[in-house]
Write a protein that holds these residues in place. Structure first.
Motif, PDB file in Angstrom:
ATOM      1  N   ARG A 251      20.560  -8.225  32.993  1.00  0.00           N
ATOM      2  CA  ARG A 251      20.574  -6.587  33.165  1.00  0.00           C
ATOM      3  C   ARG A 251      20.226  -6.303  34.727  1.00  0.00           C
ATOM      4  NH1 ARG A 251      18.942  -3.485  28.303  1.00  0.00           N
ATOM      5  NH2 ARG A 251      17.161  -4.816  28.375  1.00  0.00           N
TER       6      ARG A 251
ATOM      7  N   SER B 138      22.804 -12.962  29.787  1.00  0.00           N
ATOM      8  CA  SER B 138      21.680 -12.880  28.918  1.00  0.00           C
ATOM      9  C   SER B 138      22.508 -11.669  27.987  1.00  0.00           C
ATOM     10  CB  SER B 138      20.658 -12.194  29.562  1.00  0.00           C
ATOM     11  OG  SER B 138      21.179 -10.707  30.111  1.00  0.00           O
ATOM     12  N   ARG B 139      21.701 -11.569  26.891  1.00  0.00           N
ATOM     13  CA  ARG B 139      22.390 -10.830  25.916  1.00  0.00           C
ATOM     14  C   ARG B 139      22.453  -9.267  26.520  1.00  0.00           C
ATOM     15  NH1 ARG B 139      20.871 -10.328  19.307  1.00  0.00           N
ATOM     16  NH2 ARG B 139      19.503  -8.589  19.995  1.00  0.00           N
TER      17      ARG B 139
ATOM     18  N   GLN C  91      27.416 -15.351  26.318  1.00  0.00           N
ATOM     19  CA  GLN C  91      25.991 -15.387  25.995  1.00  0.00           C
ATOM     20  C   GLN C  91      25.463 -16.502  25.796  1.00  0.00           C
ATOM     21  OE1 GLN C  91      24.802 -12.195  23.212  1.00  0.00           O
ATOM     22  NE2 GLN C  91      23.323 -13.260  22.504  1.00  0.00           N
ATOM     23  N   VAL C  92      24.127 -16.634  26.459  1.00  0.00           N
ATOM     24  CA  VAL C  92      23.285 -17.969  26.403  1.00  0.00           C
ATOM     25  C   VAL C  92      22.247 -17.618  25.644  1.00  0.00           C
ATOM     26  CG1 VAL C  92      21.982 -19.568  27.868  1.00  0.00           C
ATOM     27  CG2 VAL C  92      24.210 -19.083  28.740  1.00  0.00           C
TER      28      VAL C  92
ATOM     29  N   THR D   6      21.143 -16.414  20.068  1.00  0.00           N
ATOM     30  CA  THR D   6      22.227 -16.116  19.025  1.00  0.00           C
ATOM     31  C   THR D   6      23.520 -16.212  20.204  1.00  0.00           C
ATOM     32  OG1 THR D   6      21.691 -14.032  19.638  1.00  0.00           O
ATOM     33  CG2 THR D   6      21.170 -14.802  17.509  1.00  0.00           C
TER      34      THR D   6
ATOM     35  N   SER E 245      15.146 -11.788  32.752  1.00  0.00           N
ATOM     36  CA  SER E 245      13.727 -11.669  32.565  1.00  0.00           C
ATOM     37  C   SER E 245      13.089 -13.099  31.922  1.00  0.00           C
ATOM     38  CB  SER E 245      13.186 -10.606  31.798  1.00  0.00           C
ATOM     39  OG  SER E 245      13.817 -10.669  30.336  1.00  0.00           O
TER      40      SER E 245
ATOM     41  N   GLN F  67      14.182 -15.651  23.491  1.00  0.00           N
ATOM     42  CA  GLN F  67      15.524 -15.874  22.894  1.00  0.00           C
ATOM     43  C   GLN F  67      16.441 -16.240  24.216  1.00  0.00           C
ATOM     44  OE1 GLN F  67      14.152 -12.604  22.683  1.00  0.00           O
ATOM     45  NE2 GLN F  67      13.562 -12.284  20.512  1.00  0.00           N
ATOM     46  N   HIS F  68      16.337 -15.940  25.088  1.00  0.00           N
ATOM     47  CA  HIS F  68      17.337 -16.493  26.170  1.00  0.00           C
ATOM     48  C   HIS F  68      16.778 -17.672  26.633  1.00  0.00           C
ATOM     49  CE1 HIS F  68      20.150 -16.405  29.498  1.00  0.00           C
ATOM     50  NE2 HIS F  68      19.187 -17.070  30.084  1.00  0.00           N
TER      51      HIS F  68
ATOM     52  N   ASN G 202      14.344 -13.246  40.615  1.00  0.00           N
ATOM     53  CA  ASN G 202      13.881 -12.099  39.924  1.00  0.00           C
ATOM     54  C   ASN G 202      12.810 -11.161  40.635  1.00  0.00           C
ATOM     55  OD1 ASN G 202      12.788 -10.291  38.024  1.00  0.00           O
ATOM     56  ND2 ASN G 202      13.710 -11.348  36.433  1.00  0.00           N
TER      57      ASN G 202
ATOM     58  N   ASP H 135      15.209  -9.881  45.495  1.00  0.00           N
ATOM     59  CA  ASP H 135      16.311  -8.982  45.088  1.00  0.00           C
ATOM     60  C   ASP H 135      17.342 -10.006  45.058  1.00  0.00           C
ATOM     61  OD1 ASP H 135      18.426  -7.222  44.866  1.00  0.00           O
ATOM     62  OD2 ASP H 135      17.196  -5.753  45.756  1.00  0.00           O
ATOM     63  N   VAL H 136      18.028 -10.066  44.139  1.00  0.00           N
ATOM     64  CA  VAL H 136      19.414 -10.754  43.785  1.00  0.00           C
ATOM     65  C   VAL H 136      20.383 -10.355  44.835  1.00  0.00           C
ATOM     66  CG1 VAL H 136      19.369 -11.607  41.605  1.00  0.00           C
ATOM     67  CG2 VAL H 136      20.559  -9.709  41.830  1.00  0.00           C
TER      68      VAL H 136
ATOM     69  N   TRP I  84      10.236 -13.659  18.456  1.00  0.00           N
ATOM     70  CA  TRP I  84       9.380 -13.265  19.694  1.00  0.00           C
ATOM     71  C   TRP I  84       8.127 -14.042  19.747  1.00  0.00           C
ATOM     72  CZ3 TRP I  84      11.575 -10.498  23.246  1.00  0.00           C
ATOM     73  CH2 TRP I  84      12.252  -9.443  22.637  1.00  0.00           C
TER      74      TRP I  84
HETATM   75  C1  LIG Z   1      17.246 -11.901  17.133  1.00  0.00           C
HETATM   76  C2  LIG Z   1      17.298 -11.891  18.709  1.00  0.00           C
HETATM   77  C3  LIG Z   1      18.308 -12.499  19.077  1.00  0.00           C
HETATM   78  C4  LIG Z   1      18.629 -12.572  20.523  1.00  0.00           C
HETATM   79  N1  LIG Z   1      19.410 -13.730  21.268  1.00  0.00           N
HETATM   80  C5  LIG Z   1      19.518 -13.635  22.632  1.00  0.00           C
HETATM   81  C6  LIG Z   1      20.377 -14.529  23.202  1.00  0.00           C
HETATM   82  O1  LIG Z   1      20.988 -15.261  22.546  1.00  0.00           O
HETATM   83  N2  LIG Z   1      20.270 -14.483  24.569  1.00  0.00           N
HETATM   84  C7  LIG Z   1      19.753 -13.598  25.248  1.00  0.00           C
HETATM   85  O2  LIG Z   1      19.843 -13.706  26.446  1.00  0.00           O
HETATM   86  N3  LIG Z   1      18.996 -12.773  24.571  1.00  0.00           N
HETATM   87  C8  LIG Z   1      18.790 -12.471  23.040  1.00  0.00           C
HETATM   88  N4  LIG Z   1      18.163 -11.652  22.792  1.00  0.00           N
HETATM   89  C9  LIG Z   1      17.449 -10.441  23.735  1.00  0.00           C
HETATM   90  C10 LIG Z   1      16.261 -10.970  24.466  1.00  0.00           C
HETATM   91  O3  LIG Z   1      15.196 -10.690  23.650  1.00  0.00           O
HETATM   92  C11 LIG Z   1      16.150 -10.010  25.753  1.00  0.00           C
HETATM   93  O4  LIG Z   1      16.256  -8.715  25.202  1.00  0.00           O
HETATM   94  C12 LIG Z   1      17.392 -10.258  26.699  1.00  0.00           C
HETATM   95  O5  LIG Z   1      17.553 -11.601  27.019  1.00  0.00           O
HETATM   96  C13 LIG Z   1      17.106  -9.752  27.698  1.00  0.00           C
HETATM   97  O6  LIG Z   1      18.146 -10.016  28.909  1.00  0.00           O
HETATM   98  P1  LIG Z   1      17.958  -9.513  30.645  1.00  0.00           P
HETATM   99  O7  LIG Z   1      16.911 -10.782  30.946  1.00  0.00           O
HETATM  100  O8  LIG Z   1      18.986  -9.726  31.143  1.00  0.00           O
HETATM  101  O9  LIG Z   1      17.177  -8.091  30.471  1.00  0.00           O
HETATM  102  P2  LIG Z   1      15.959  -7.382  31.014  1.00  0.00           P
HETATM  103  O10 LIG Z   1      14.817  -8.222  29.980  1.00  0.00           O
HETATM  104  O11 LIG Z   1      15.932  -6.002  30.958  1.00  0.00           O
HETATM  105  O12 LIG Z   1      15.499  -8.301  32.216  1.00  0.00           O
HETATM  106  C14 LIG Z   1      16.191  -7.898  33.414  1.00  0.00           C
HETATM  107  C15 LIG Z   1      15.495  -8.375  34.657  1.00  0.00           C
HETATM  108  O13 LIG Z   1      16.135  -8.094  35.873  1.00  0.00           O
HETATM  109  C16 LIG Z   1      15.256  -8.111  37.013  1.00  0.00           C
HETATM  110  N5  LIG Z   1      15.993  -7.446  38.158  1.00  0.00           N
HETATM  111  C17 LIG Z   1      16.387  -6.239  38.077  1.00  0.00           C
HETATM  112  N6  LIG Z   1      16.976  -5.876  39.193  1.00  0.00           N
HETATM  113  C18 LIG Z   1      16.820  -6.833  40.052  1.00  0.00           C
HETATM  114  C19 LIG Z   1      17.247  -7.264  41.128  1.00  0.00           C
HETATM  115  N7  LIG Z   1      18.075  -6.365  41.881  1.00  0.00           N
HETATM  116  N8  LIG Z   1      17.104  -8.606  41.605  1.00  0.00           N
HETATM  117  C20 LIG Z   1      16.473  -9.317  41.009  1.00  0.00           C
HETATM  118  N9  LIG Z   1      16.116  -9.258  39.559  1.00  0.00           N
HETATM  119  C21 LIG Z   1      16.189  -8.037  39.370  1.00  0.00           C
HETATM  120  C22 LIG Z   1      14.023  -7.337  36.248  1.00  0.00           C
HETATM  121  O14 LIG Z   1      12.741  -7.578  36.946  1.00  0.00           O
HETATM  122  C23 LIG Z   1      14.098  -8.011  34.884  1.00  0.00           C
HETATM  123  O15 LIG Z   1      13.120  -8.922  34.780  1.00  0.00           O
HETATM  124  C24 LIG Z   1      17.947 -11.749  21.477  1.00  0.00           C
HETATM  125  C25 LIG Z   1      17.034 -10.717  20.818  1.00  0.00           C
HETATM  126  C26 LIG Z   1      16.591 -10.954  19.546  1.00  0.00           C
HETATM  127  C27 LIG Z   1      15.783 -10.150  18.759  1.00  0.00           C
END
Ligand SMILES: Cc1cc2nc3c(=O)[nH]c(=O)nc-3n(C[C@H](O)[C@H](O)[C@H](O)COP(=O)(O)OP(=O)(O)OC[C@H]3O[C@@H](n4cnc5c(N)ncnc54)[C@H](O)[C@@H]3O)c2cc1C
Ligand SMILES: Nc1ncnc2c1ncn2[C@@H]1O[C@H](COP(=O)(O)O)[C@@H](O)[C@H]1O
Lengths: 324, 256
Positions: free
Chosen positions: A212, A237-238, A251-252, A255, A270, A274-275, A289, A307-308, B14
């Motif tokens: 994200r 990520s999801r 998606q890694v 799920t 993050s 699950q990731h 991150n 910052d990426v 979780w």
């Molecule tokens: C049953 C179940 C199954 C799931 N299966 C999966 C799955 O298969 N895969 C998966 O990935 N998730 C899965 N999830 C979701 C998981 O819980 C997280 O919600 C998801 O992985 C979050 O994705 P993210 O890290 O991209 O987003 P976020 O958690 O929002 O993290 C975004 C990160 O980006 C960083 N960031 C923002 N801007 C910048 C920048 N400019 N430079 C550097 N860093 C920055 C932030 O600090 C933050 O740490 C599942 C959840 C459930 C409940």
């Protein structure tokens, strides 16, 4: 030596799917490898030489008019017939969407044991021993099918790197009868056109994933640029999938796809549990991150709090300079 | 139309999930048990049909006594009734046995359509729905991203590794749905109150006419080992040259 069947998936246009080499290698670890293929009458011979080159000693070609019009039923009938004819010690399929459905139904039909999503197989005193990697690689579990009957095994895509020696396969062609009454019907097939020469995510040696933190679909291009600079596959990520930056097939995680590359780079992810479940068995993990407390840093071999959008362009440039 | 939704209780993703390394079985005490998120979606697919049509939705689960909570939640979301298959002899069941038992319960209950999740987050097998369909002798369509129930049949779009496949099957049938399907509803207060009055039947193996013998030869776990936990390595804060440092790290590790 007993036979071991490898079920080969082929596309609607008759091309062998890329799991074939891995499956024939897995079958070769368990017995004399026989590739089982389903095709419409008169269309399947072309794959014999290819499957021989991948190590199949024999190709069992099951012909039916229903190939391509009924979902999994032709494949089931083919494996049932091949199993009756060859009495194999094991039947190996990909742990793919089709492979799972075929394997599940076949295990019930043949009344035999099923070992799913295995990452390795071997034969010990005539028994098939399968290795599973469970809870995101947190545990390794070995299991077997006691008693008679072929063990039915689905292999995680990209998990087995071994390859069987090329040979010249013999061809056996059989007409099979398919029970259409208990089958779903295929109305249309849309294979997505993959217009990329990036490596496939499953089984890739290097993976660059974005989350994200990339902020938008347009910004996600940064992930692709780094992937291309490294010759890596692209993952996500999801949250990035849900936001529409990339298709679900990237998606890694829990799920999504489980990857185990030499190098995994997580950008703006993050590191939710699950990731991590889908990537924590990577040999080397790099994370970038903004948030110093992001859980991804707990498992990163090299973590950058930054910052990426500044770190990644600099990295790409540095990689370019080194390459010169 | 009688729809049976298969709901499984799984350890909460979780939390930390633990296997007993002596038996290879899930250590249920070590984590919170919840209804698998994917099965809430399966239930949602059934409930959306029920919202607009005459249908009876039954939630079915096999597992220990704690499964009651999962079934209560299903009832609160809107299922009409719940079935719980519980028997001490089922502890540690493998795929073959789980499928045989669930199929027996489905047969006893009667059904037009069975809806399951595509794969459970704990086992990640993704084979139980197909195995059940084979026991029942009906069509299966697994991994549907979308689905539509029409009189006498069901159609849907199945996503696979290569693209999508449009499929249909006549009822009775078994389907499984993916994460791309309906976002599940939250149980509201009224739903929670009503759930208390809805039937929740508990069936044993004897009630299903099954005994411990008569199963397909299953699988046997021969060894379970825990991978050592990963630890953090170098962590730097970018002060302007982090990209260059990372390139050096990759080069030193022969990763480029
Ligand atoms: C049953 C179940 C199954 C799931 N299966 C999966 C799955 O298969 N895969 C998966 O990935 N998730 C899965 N999830 C979701 C998981 O819980 C997280 O919600 C998801 O992985 C979050 O994705 P993210 O890290 O991209 O987003 P976020 O958690 O929002 O993290 C975004 C990160 O980006 C960083 N960031 C923002 N801007 C910048 C920048 N400019 N430079 C550097 N860093 C920055 C932030 O600090 C933050 O740490 C599942 C959840 C459930 C409940
Ligand atoms: N013990 C169980 N009780 C009820 N449903 C189950 C059980 N095990 C599996 N299922 C169903 O089958 C689906 C796929 O599970 P699996 O094949 O184990 O990945 C789950 O999402 C559930 O819908």
């Amino acid at each position: 030596m007993t036979h071991a069947l490898a079920f080969i998936e082929i596309s609607a246009s008759g091309e062998i799917r890329n799991t074939a080499a891995m499956l024939i290698a897995a079958a070769a670890q368990l017995g004399t490898p026989v590739a089982v293929v389903v095709a419409a009458p008169g269309t399947g011979d072309a794959v014999t030489a290819q499957l021989g080159a991948l190590g199949a000693a024999q190709v069992y070609l099951a012909e039916t008019d229903t190939a391509g019009s009924l979902l999994v039923a032709p494949q089931l009938a083919a494996l049932e017939a091949a199993s009756a004819a060859l009495q194999p010690s094991a039947i190996v399929l990909a742990h793919s969407i089709d492979g799972r459905e075929i394997a599940g139904r076949l295990a019930v039909r043949l009344r035999t044991g099923l070992l799913v999503d295995v990452v390795d197989v071997r034969s010990e005193a005539g028994n098939v021993i399968a290795t599973h990697s469970v809870f995101g690689g947190g545990y390794t579990v070995e299991a077997t099918v006691p008693g008679g009957g072929p063990a039915i095994v689905t292999v995680r895509q990209g998990a087995i790197e071994a390859r069987a020696d090329a040979t010249t396969a013999t061809l056996t062609t059989e007409a099979v009868i398919v029970d259409a009454a208990s089958a779903a019907v295929i109305d249309a097939v849309h294979d997505a056109v993959v217009a990329t020469d990036r490596p496939e995510l499953r089984g890739a040696a290097r993976v660059v994933s974005g989350g994200r933190g990339l902020g938008s679909q347009a910004n996600f291009a940064l992930v692709e640029q780094l992937a291309d600079a490294l010759g890596a596959a692209v993952g996500a990520s999801r949250a990035a999938v849900d936001a529409g930056y990339v298709p679900q097939t990237s998606q890694v995680g829990q799920t999504g796809i489980t990857v185990s590359p030499q190098l995994y780079i997580a950008l703006g992810i993050s590191g939710a549990i699950q990731h991590r479940a889908g990537m924590q068995t990577a040999k080397t993990i790099v994370a970038i991150n903004k948030d110093a407390d992001a859980p991804i840093f707990d498992i990163a071999d090299f973590g950058i709090v930054g910052d990426v959008f500044t770190v990644v362009p600099q990295l790409i440039e540095a990689l370019g300079t080194r390459a010169e | 139309m009688k729809i049976i939704v298969l709901v499984k209780q799984v350890p909460d993703t979780w939390g930390e999930r633990t296997l007993n390394t002596a038996t290879g079985q899930l250590d249920r005490a070590a984590s919170d048990a919840v209804i698998d998120e994917i099965d809430e979606r399966a239930l949602e697919v059934a409930l959306q049909f029920k919202d607009a049509n005459d249908a009876e939705v039954i939630a079915l689960s096999m597992g220990p006594s704690s499964v009651t909570e999962v079934l209560r939640k299903s009832l609160a979301m809107g299922a009409d009734a719940a079935l719980h298959v519980q028997d001490d002899a089922l502890s540690g069941s493998d795929l073959s046995r789980t499928a045989a038992v669930l199929a027996a319960a489905i047969t006893k209950s009667g059904f037009d359509l069975v809806i399951a999740g595509n794969e459970a987050t704990d086992g990640r097998g993704g084979v139980i729905p197909a195995m059940i369909a084979e026991h029942l002798g009906v069509p299966s369509m697994t991994y549907l991203d979308s689905s539509e129930i029409v009189p006498g049949s069901i159609r849907g779009v199945r996503g696979d590794e290569h693209g999508t496949v449009a499929v249909h099957a006549s009822l009775p049938a078994v389907i499984s749905v993916t994460e791309a399907s309906a976002e599940p509803r939250f149980p509201n207060f009224k739903g929670i109150m009503r759930a208390k009055k809805k039937p929740l039947d508990v069936w044993s193996l004897a009630d299903l006419g099954l005994d411990e013998s008569g199963y397909a030869p299953g699988t046997e776990i021969t060894r379970t080992t825990e991978r050592p936990a990963r630890t953090a390595g170098t962590k730097i804060v970018d002060t302007g040259d982090a990209g260059i440092q990372l390139a050096e790290f990759l080069a030193a590790g022969r990763l480029i």
